[in-house]
Enzyme design. Sequence first.
Site, short mmCIF file in Angstrom:
data_model
loop_
_atom_site.label_atom_id
_atom_site.label_comp_id
_atom_site.label_asym_id
_atom_site.label_seq_id
_atom_site.Cartn_x
_atom_site.Cartn_y
_atom_site.Cartn_z
N HIS A 198 -14.99 8.54 -19.69
CA HIS A 198 -14.86 7.79 -18.43
C HIS A 198 -15.05 8.73 -17.23
CE1 HIS A 198 -13.08 3.98 -20.00
NE2 HIS A 198 -12.81 4.78 -21.02
N GLY A 216 0.81 -1.23 0.00
CA GLY A 216 0.00 0.00 0.00
C GLY A 216 0.84 1.27 0.00
N LYS A 217 1.94 1.27 -0.75
CA LYS A 217 2.75 2.50 -0.85
C LYS A 217 1.95 3.65 -1.42
CE LYS A 217 6.21 1.17 -3.39
NZ LYS A 217 6.48 -0.21 -3.64
N GLY A 218 1.10 3.33 -2.40
CA GLY A 218 0.29 4.37 -3.03
C GLY A 218 -0.63 5.04 -2.03
N ILE A 219 -1.24 4.23 -1.17
CA ILE A 219 -2.19 4.78 -0.20
C ILE A 219 -1.44 5.55 0.90
CG2 ILE A 219 -3.98 4.19 1.51
CD1 ILE A 219 -4.85 3.77 -1.38
N GLU A 242 6.85 8.10 -5.24
CA GLU A 242 6.69 6.70 -4.86
C GLU A 242 7.48 5.84 -5.85
OE1 GLU A 242 2.59 5.39 -5.18
OE2 GLU A 242 3.20 3.29 -5.04
N TYR A 260 -5.50 -7.60 -16.59
CA TYR A 260 -5.13 -8.69 -15.68
C TYR A 260 -3.69 -8.55 -15.22
CZ TYR A 260 -9.36 -11.30 -16.95
OH TYR A 260 -10.66 -11.70 -17.14
N THR A 268 11.96 -6.85 8.15
CA THR A 268 12.15 -5.40 8.05
C THR A 268 13.64 -5.07 8.18
OG1 THR A 268 9.95 -4.87 8.82
CG2 THR A 268 11.63 -3.20 9.21
N CYS A 270 -18.15 3.95 -21.80
CA CYS A 270 -17.29 3.68 -22.96
C CYS A 270 -17.80 2.46 -23.72
CB CYS A 270 -15.83 3.59 -22.53
SG CYS A 270 -14.74 4.09 -23.86
N GLU A 284 -15.66 8.01 -14.23
CA GLU A 284 -15.10 7.45 -12.99
C GLU A 284 -13.71 8.03 -12.67
OE1 GLU A 284 -15.34 5.93 -15.84
OE2 GLU A 284 -13.77 4.44 -16.20
#
Length: 538
Positions: free
Chosen positions: A509, A19-22, A144, A57, A195, A383, A511
């Site tokens: 799009h 979860g680096k993005g979060i 990131e 995928y 770690t 779309c 979204e």
Amino acid sequence: MVSSPKYIFVTGGVTSSLGKGIISASLAKLLQARGYRVTIQKLDPYINIDPGTMNPYEHGECYVTDDGAETDLDLGHYERFLNQPTSQSNNITTGRIYYNVIMAERRGDYLGKTVQVVPHITDEIKRNIFLLGETGKYDIIITEIGGCVGDIESLPFLEAVRQIRMDKPHEDVIVIHLTLIPYLSKVGELKTKPTQHSVRDLQESGILPDILVCRTEHDLPMDIRQKIARFCNVNLNAVIESIDAETIYDVPLLMKKEKLDEIVLQKLHLSAEREPDLESWKAFLGKLKNPTTDVEIALVGKYVELKDSYKSIVEAFTHAGAANEAKVKIRWIQSERLAESEELLNNVHGILVAPGFGERGFEGKIKAVKYARERKIPFFGICLGMQCAVVEFARNVLHWENANSTEMDKNTPYPVIDIMENQRNLENKGGTMRLGAQPCKIRKATLAYQIYQKEMISERHRHRYEFNSQYLEDFEKAGMIASGRNPDSNLVEITELKNHPFFIGTQFHPELKSTVESPHPLFVHFVRAAIAHKNSRL
Ligand code: GLN
């Protein structure tokens, strides 16, 4: 505000998907809420120029920015958290770096020198990292780094980070390392060794992390924090616990509780005087967690086995659900299975037919449209989903046998969806679709106008095929109208049905533009219509 931009690098170790993005988006949110101008960029270590040519995928959704860049789905999180657009500069891959360097070499820019990973590739990485900082628009740039420390592919990125730390004043650059603290249930212990090893790997690249964010299923007790601090060479208050959260939107508050933003500001020599203003964020969370009703919406697509393929749609439903104080339950439906039986759609309150490419699952999507149209269930096609609605209408209302999109059937007698003229002879697949933000003019007295409440909108595109305007008159006479069109090219951007409570298709799009603070009106109204549909049947 800040004299020269500050750089925060976020690396990851032990495993991917921590979860680096979060974490990056949450930290950015906290800093933004304190009044700093923040942006986030992602460096991806793969060789593709961008994820545009990758199968969902492989890589999940391909996120598209206003300027038409096909990017990593983490950019979607950045936009949803920060409520501000990203651009091509926010996502750079190894492929793009090498491409730029090789092009420069062919032009003769290196004046006969041997072109090498260090310094040429690392210089190009650094140039890209600094691009956002040089705009003068940001105080803090969070970068990131995709992949894990120790991966062969990430080495040039880490080397660039090491050099940047050497080049810039110490208080202008920090490194946050995200790791995992596994819990061994048999012995009932949290384990710090992975770690420690991960930090050692990072140190081998010449980088000492300033802050460790430790992903864990259980609270980190003081003795474990002390152990991590001692063995990994960081301050005790720089060991930050990142416990599994109920939703990704809880993470900014969890990080605030752990004082991640404070320690970051302290290390960057920036003021932490102003408390973060998180009122609207908390209001959103309050609604998200206390729904007064629920509603079930079918998401019909062909990549449903990998939920990340529809990331932005799922998040747009989260935002729209909260706006309606409703829990949106998604019923995932593999469109191929619908071709055999439509029972899968029984009792849903709304049907969304998803974007996509190629023939697989197309006929199942057509069935879903027919089901929604005939039973007057709220319908939203995005779309390819909008194109399906057009084909279904042609076949079953206009009775044009074998009407189709030329993407599915080149020889259809009724090419109601056809390839755009400027797409016809393109040979390259990458970056050649109709991409990015385009204007759309909405016709008054339509459902679209009722939803947007304005005439001019801008939405993002990613497709090659279009509504074939040659047939528009027939469609409109029979009840499917073009309620939104591109003011320059006249291309049809929104279609809707006249005698249906809620039936809308968009060539773009929506979204991609829904955020926590600005939920997208199309999703908000679609969810509202689904709730109304549910209530009408009680
Ligand atoms: N395959 C369709 C096209 O290229 C739709 C693309 C999409 O749904 N993003 O036009």
